[in-house]
Structure formats: structure tokens, C-alpha cells
Write a protein that holds these residues in place. Sequence first.
Motif, PDB file in Angstrom:
ATOM      1  N   SER A  66       0.837  -1.201   0.000  1.00 49.89           N
ATOM      2  CA  SER A  66       0.000   0.000   0.000  1.00 49.89           C
ATOM      3  C   SER A  66       0.879   1.261   0.000  1.00 49.89           C
ATOM      4  CB  SER A  66      -0.921   0.002   1.229  1.00 49.89           C
ATOM      5  OG  SER A  66      -1.539   1.260   1.348  1.00 49.89           O
ATOM      6  N   SER A  67       0.500   2.225  -0.853  1.00 44.87           N
ATOM      7  CA  SER A  67       1.270   3.474  -0.956  1.00 44.87           C
ATOM      8  C   SER A  67       0.644   4.600  -0.145  1.00 44.87           C
ATOM      9  CB  SER A  67       1.293   3.922  -2.423  1.00 44.87           C
ATOM     10  OG  SER A  67      -0.039   4.165  -2.853  1.00 44.87           O
ATOM     11  N   GLY A  68      -0.631   4.414   0.247  1.00 51.86           N
ATOM     12  CA  GLY A  68      -1.340   5.487   0.941  1.00 51.86           C
ATOM     13  C   GLY A  68      -2.044   6.442  -0.013  1.00 51.86           C
ATOM     14  N   GLN A  71      -4.647   6.082  -2.028  1.00 47.84           N
ATOM     15  CA  GLN A  71      -6.110   6.091  -1.963  1.00 47.84           C
ATOM     16  C   GLN A  71      -6.620   6.731  -0.659  1.00 47.84           C
ATOM     17  OE1 GLN A  71      -8.712   4.861  -4.512  1.00 47.84           O
ATOM     18  NE2 GLN A  71      -9.068   6.628  -3.215  1.00 47.84           N
ATOM     19  N   CYS A 130     -11.946   3.416   6.486  1.00 46.27           N
ATOM     20  CA  CYS A 130     -10.742   2.612   6.721  1.00 46.27           C
ATOM     21  C   CYS A 130     -10.178   2.148   5.383  1.00 46.27           C
ATOM     22  CB  CYS A 130     -11.062   1.418   7.608  1.00 46.27           C
ATOM     23  SG  CYS A 130     -11.512   1.908   9.276  1.00 46.27           S
ATOM     24  N   ALA A 131      -9.196   2.898   4.873  1.00 42.45           N
ATOM     25  CA  ALA A 131      -8.575   2.535   3.597  1.00 42.45           C
ATOM     26  C   ALA A 131      -7.190   1.930   3.804  1.00 42.45           C
ATOM     27  CB  ALA A 131      -8.473   3.773   2.706  1.00 42.45           C
ATOM     28  N   ALA A 132      -6.748   1.865   5.053  1.00 40.40           N
ATOM     29  CA  ALA A 132      -5.395   1.339   5.304  1.00 40.40           C
ATOM     30  C   ALA A 132      -5.345  -0.157   5.042  1.00 40.40           C
ATOM     31  CB  ALA A 132      -4.995   1.622   6.751  1.00 40.40           C
ATOM     32  N   PRO A 171      -5.325  -6.172  16.163  1.00 40.53           N
ATOM     33  CA  PRO A 171      -6.704  -5.710  16.353  1.00 40.53           C
ATOM     34  C   PRO A 171      -7.303  -5.324  15.010  1.00 40.53           C
ATOM     35  CG  PRO A 171      -5.125  -4.070  17.148  1.00 40.53           C
ATOM     36  CD  PRO A 171      -4.335  -5.297  16.790  1.00 40.53           C
ATOM     37  N   LEU A 213     -11.348  -1.598  11.722  1.00 44.80           N
ATOM     38  CA  LEU A 213     -12.666  -1.376  11.105  1.00 44.80           C
ATOM     39  C   LEU A 213     -13.764  -2.044  11.928  1.00 44.80           C
ATOM     40  CD1 LEU A 213     -14.466  -0.453   8.728  1.00 44.80           C
ATOM     41  CD2 LEU A 213     -13.848  -2.572   7.548  1.00 44.80           C
ATOM     42  N   PHE A 271     -12.890  -0.835   3.261  1.00 44.96           N
ATOM     43  CA  PHE A 271     -12.436  -1.255   1.941  1.00 44.96           C
ATOM     44  C   PHE A 271     -12.320  -2.772   1.964  1.00 44.96           C
ATOM     45  CE2 PHE A 271     -11.032   1.826  -1.267  1.00 44.96           C
ATOM     46  CZ  PHE A 271     -11.292   3.013  -0.610  1.00 44.96           C
ATOM     47  N   LYS A 317     -17.581  -9.491   3.726  1.00 48.56           N
ATOM     48  CA  LYS A 317     -16.706  -8.727   4.631  1.00 48.56           C
ATOM     49  C   LYS A 317     -17.478  -7.584   5.288  1.00 48.56           C
ATOM     50  CE  LYS A 317     -12.220  -8.930   3.525  1.00 48.56           C
ATOM     51  NZ  LYS A 317     -11.038  -8.703   2.678  1.00 48.56           N
ATOM     52  N   LYS A 321     -17.653  -7.432   9.292  1.00 44.58           N
ATOM     53  CA  LYS A 321     -16.991  -6.351  10.033  1.00 44.58           C
ATOM     54  C   LYS A 321     -17.985  -5.335  10.585  1.00 44.58           C
ATOM     55  CE  LYS A 321     -12.496  -7.008   8.092  1.00 44.58           C
ATOM     56  NZ  LYS A 321     -11.132  -6.587   8.380  1.00 44.58           N
ATOM     57  N   ASN A 359     -12.144  -3.381  -4.046  1.00 43.61           N
ATOM     58  CA  ASN A 359     -11.240  -3.210  -5.190  1.00 43.61           C
ATOM     59  C   ASN A 359     -10.416  -4.472  -5.409  1.00 43.61           C
ATOM     60  OD1 ASN A 359      -9.254  -0.580  -3.510  1.00 43.61           O
ATOM     61  ND2 ASN A 359      -9.554  -2.701  -2.964  1.00 43.61           N
ATOM     62  N   GLY A 392      -0.390   0.917  -5.039  1.00 49.06           N
ATOM     63  CA  GLY A 392       0.693   1.804  -5.478  1.00 49.06           C
ATOM     64  C   GLY A 392       0.368   2.612  -6.725  1.00 49.06           C
ATOM     65  N   LYS A 424      -7.353   7.850  -8.260  1.00 55.65           N
ATOM     66  CA  LYS A 424      -7.663   7.689  -6.833  1.00 55.65           C
ATOM     67  C   LYS A 424      -8.209   9.001  -6.255  1.00 55.65           C
ATOM     68  CE  LYS A 424      -4.867   3.660  -5.913  1.00 55.65           C
ATOM     69  NZ  LYS A 424      -3.602   3.066  -5.473  1.00 55.65           N
TER      70      LYS A 424
HETATM   71  O1  PMT Z   1      -2.572   2.578  -0.622  1.00 57.81           O
HETATM   72  P1  PMT Z   1      -2.759   2.417  -2.117  1.00 57.81           P
HETATM   73  O2  PMT Z   1      -1.477   1.983  -2.819  1.00 57.81           O
HETATM   74  O3  PMT Z   1      -3.381   3.627  -2.764  1.00 57.81           O
HETATM   75  O4  PMT Z   1      -3.765   1.194  -2.347  1.00 57.81           O
HETATM   76  C1  PMT Z   1      -5.097   1.330  -1.940  1.00 57.81           C
HETATM   77  C2  PMT Z   1      -5.591   0.056  -1.243  1.00 57.81           C
HETATM   78  C3  PMT Z   1      -5.595  -1.093  -2.214  1.00 57.81           C
HETATM   79  C4  PMT Z   1      -4.694  -0.283  -0.045  1.00 57.81           C
HETATM   80  C5  PMT Z   1      -7.047   0.397  -0.720  1.00 57.81           C
HETATM   81  O5  PMT Z   1      -7.854   0.749  -1.795  1.00 57.81           O
HETATM   82  C6  PMT Z   1      -7.638  -0.793   0.029  1.00 57.81           C
HETATM   83  O6  PMT Z   1      -8.185  -1.721  -0.532  1.00 57.81           O
HETATM   84  N1  PMT Z   1      -7.509  -0.764   1.380  1.00 57.81           N
HETATM   85  C7  PMT Z   1      -7.882  -1.862   2.258  1.00 57.81           C
HETATM   86  C8  PMT Z   1      -6.795  -2.888   2.259  1.00 57.81           C
HETATM   87  C9  PMT Z   1      -7.106  -4.055   3.163  1.00 57.81           C
HETATM   88  O7  PMT Z   1      -6.404  -4.309   4.105  1.00 57.81           O
HETATM   89  O8  PMT Z   1      -8.200  -4.711   2.859  1.00 57.81           O
HETATM   90  P2  PMT Z   1      -8.765  -6.028   3.672  1.00 57.81           P
HETATM   91  O9  PMT Z   1      -9.773  -6.610   2.767  1.00 57.81           O
HETATM   92  O10 PMT Z   1      -7.638  -6.890   4.121  1.00 57.81           O
HETATM   93  O11 PMT Z   1      -9.432  -5.401   4.957  1.00 57.81           O
HETATM   94  C10 PMT Z   1     -10.801  -5.050   5.001  1.00 57.81           C
HETATM   95  C11 PMT Z   1     -11.004  -3.783   5.771  1.00 57.81           C
HETATM   96  O12 PMT Z   1     -10.636  -3.977   7.135  1.00 57.81           O
HETATM   97  C12 PMT Z   1     -10.225  -2.564   5.285  1.00 57.81           C
HETATM   98  O13 PMT Z   1     -11.068  -1.455   5.419  1.00 57.81           O
HETATM   99  C13 PMT Z   1      -9.055  -2.479   6.265  1.00 57.81           C
HETATM  100  O14 PMT Z   1      -8.619  -1.132   6.437  1.00 57.81           O
HETATM  101  C14 PMT Z   1      -9.708  -3.001   7.532  1.00 57.81           C
HETATM  102  N2  PMT Z   1      -8.787  -3.655   8.494  1.00 57.81           N
HETATM  103  C15 PMT Z   1      -8.178  -4.820   8.167  1.00 57.81           C
HETATM  104  C16 PMT Z   1      -7.393  -5.455   9.110  1.00 57.81           C
HETATM  105  C17 PMT Z   1      -7.232  -4.865  10.378  1.00 57.81           C
HETATM  106  N3  PMT Z   1      -6.479  -5.422  11.307  1.00 57.81           N
HETATM  107  N4  PMT Z   1      -7.843  -3.704  10.666  1.00 57.81           N
HETATM  108  C18 PMT Z   1      -8.624  -3.083   9.727  1.00 57.81           C
HETATM  109  O15 PMT Z   1      -9.173  -2.019   9.992  1.00 57.81           O
END
Ligand code: PMT
Length: 406
Positions: A213-215, A217, A273-275, A306, A309, A325, A339, A343, A351, A361, A383
Amino acid sequence: MALAGKRVLLIVSGGIAAYKVLELIRRLRERGASVRAVLTKGGAQFVTPLSLSALSEDKVYTDLFSLTDESEMGHIQLSRDADLVVVAPATADILARMAAGMADDLATTVLLATDKPVLAAPAMNVRMWEHPATQDNLDRLRRRGVRMVGPNAGPMACNEYGFGRMAEPEEILAAISRHFGRPAGPLTGRRALVTSGPTHEPIDPVRYIANHSSGKQGHAIAAALAALGAETVLVTGPTDEADPLDVHTVAVTTAVEMMEACRAALPVDIAVCAAAVADWRVASRADEKIKKGDGGTPTLTLVENPDILASLSAGPGRPALVVGFAAETEQVVAHARAKRERKGCDWILANDVSPETGTFGGDANRVHLIRADGHEAWPEMSKAEVGQRLASAIARSFQGAGDGAA
Ligand code: PMT
């Protein structure tokens, strides 16, 4: 320009982070603000009056009992002749003296005499930051209306690690800009929290577990929410992205720190939560670099991080709208739907992060917005546009003008 013509009185106290205020002065002046500096005795151990004076193009005030200073500009005048007083770095000592109402040097006298808003950027060792005395002082100051920016978590000059690093000049600048007014828009009066970037989970002092992830988005979403008037906090893992202007950015490294920073940002109306938070961390991080050949190939035991989200969605103090996300590599919509339910968030943006998509990225993204009552596929866009479209959908949902359709 929100800062043009604004007068900032900058009080520099004695911390290693004092060197960063030189950059802060430069950036404030670039944006049209004038800066007048007061330097404490401690501050002068870290930064010289000459460098402050050269950058601010003004006299630097250091002495409460200076006859020349008092005749040219009395300390009362100094404290009133500003639109905002900024204390950076704000050491544990100056915060304690501010909380106690002391006036035993020029800086504290000015702070006691001022009738102007005060913004402080705390900077200290993590144990000093966590000490109940410091936390009590911060509570008292906050109750009196002193606003804080930072501190951030990270490695410290004293070789320890944790909260206590002064906010970066860009973050202090953003807090100052926010003070002087962020653009009004449909989200004015709303508070938003956005997570962005990866987390780094340390294995030993030189290695960590991470992702691509680049941050881009998450940062774009925070910028778009702020542009619509939301008071926005961005909690970000390590990235090369610039902190968005008008956004309060909190830099963290690990998932546990991200969780802590998100909790500290509550209450908010909106959470996105986009991280890309690491799902696991190493159970016990090695204090020294793990050496090749130390008893063969090492085995890493992982423990679950933990889920930020899920925890924000479950409350207490649940934001009115929680958006997650879903980063998927197959059956994108089906997995994202499941999901969203698992959650407990309201909306989820799905995505495809398969390597050939370049989503991680890259500058573009193709998302599906999934709500309880259906989903819509957005075409591929930048983005930044995803951020703007999401922010508009959020604004509409708060205005009750629609069904959240974007
Ligand atoms: O950063 P970029 O390079 O721009 O790329 C963007 C992205 C692909 C990272 C972004 O668009 C994205 O999809 N972010 C979510 C990435 C992710 O971890 O997805 P997940 O399907 O594993 O998690 C589902 C959700 O739970 C997400 O909202 C995530 O932030 C959240 N999560 C996951 C694990 C955790 N321990 N805590 C969380 O809050």
C-alpha cells in the motif's frame, strides 16, 4: 490563502525537535503569514536566535527582563500582537508550567498574558508523555481551550519508541491552517477519520512485515473529505505521500499504534478505513538483529492484530457512517459483501488488488460501492476522483438528500 496576513507568535522551548521549527517558519512565511519568535533558555540550547531571526526576518525575543525589549515591545504587547500563539516544541516542562499558570520567564509570561488562541505541539520522551502528571496537565490545558497537534509515534532521540515525537512541520502547518478556517462545504461541522497506507510490523530492529500500500487512496479520501468542509484526521502508516493540507495527519507504524491513534481521534461522524492493516504481527519482536545461522532458519510466531474497522463499527461511540475497503483478488463483490457483514460497517468499497491491476501503489482504482441495499460499479478513475466521489456520496447521505447512491 487562509494564512495570508496572519501573525503567528511562535514559542520555541527546549527539545531536540526545536530544529524542525525552522522549516515551520519557512512554510508559514511562504504562505503569507508573519512569524515572531520567543525562544526559551532551553530552546536556545537546540536552535540559535540568529537562525530563527534570519528565517522570520524579525527580532527574536528571549528575555523577560530585557530593558531594550520591554521598551520596544513589552511582553503584554507581544502576547496580544498575534492572531495565534504556537508552542513548538512544547516540552513536558513548559506544558506543566502553562498548566500551573506560572510566569517565570518570557515564554510563560506571554502565555499567561495572552488573550489569543494557543496551539501546542508536544514533544517529549514516551514515558514523560504517558506519565499521569503530563496527561493531567494536558487535560487541564485542553479544558482551557489550548489545542494540541501531535505528538506522533516513532523512534525517539533517546533510543526509545512510542508517542512523543513532535508533529512534523507540515502537520503543524495544517493545524494552523485549520485554525484559520478550512473551506466551508456540505460536511462543515462533521468530523471524519480516515486510515491510510500500510502498517509495518517489526520482526527485529531492521526487518518488518509489510505490504504494497502506498497510501495514495486513503490520502486522497482524506483530502476530499476536508475539501467538503469535514474536520478530518488522517491516521497513516509509513508512506511517501505528502500530508494533505487542511487535514490533521497522525503518523503511525504498526497496527496497534494505528488502533490507538484511531481511538484517540474519536468521536467522529465518519470513519473510512482505507489502510492495508497487517492482519498479524510477530508475537515477540527480537531486541537485536536475528543473525543468520543462529540455530538454523528462524520460525516466526504470529498473533492477530486488532481489527480497526470491526472495532470502530462495533462501538462504543460508533461513528454515524463507517466505510471499509475490501482488497480482493477473486470474487471481488461476493467476498466484499461478506466482509461488510462480518466487520459490521455500513458501506464497503471493493477493489481488485491482483498484481496485474496495479491497484496497490498505482494512481487509478476501480471500485464497487457496496451497501446493505445493493451495489454499484464505478468505472476506473484516478484515486483522487474515487476520493471525491466517495466524499460526495458521504455528504449526500448526511444531507439525507438521497439513499447514499453515488
Ligand atoms: O494505498 P494504495 O497503494 O493507494 O492502495 C489502496 C488500497 C488497495 C490499499 C485500498 O484501496 C484498500 O483496498 N484498502 C484496504 C486494504 C485491506 O487491508 O483490505 P482487507 O480486505 O484486508 O481489509 C478489510 C477492511 O478492514 C479494510 O477497510 C481495512 O482497512 C480493515 N482492516 C483490516 C485489518 C485490520 N487489522 N484492521 C482493519 O481495519
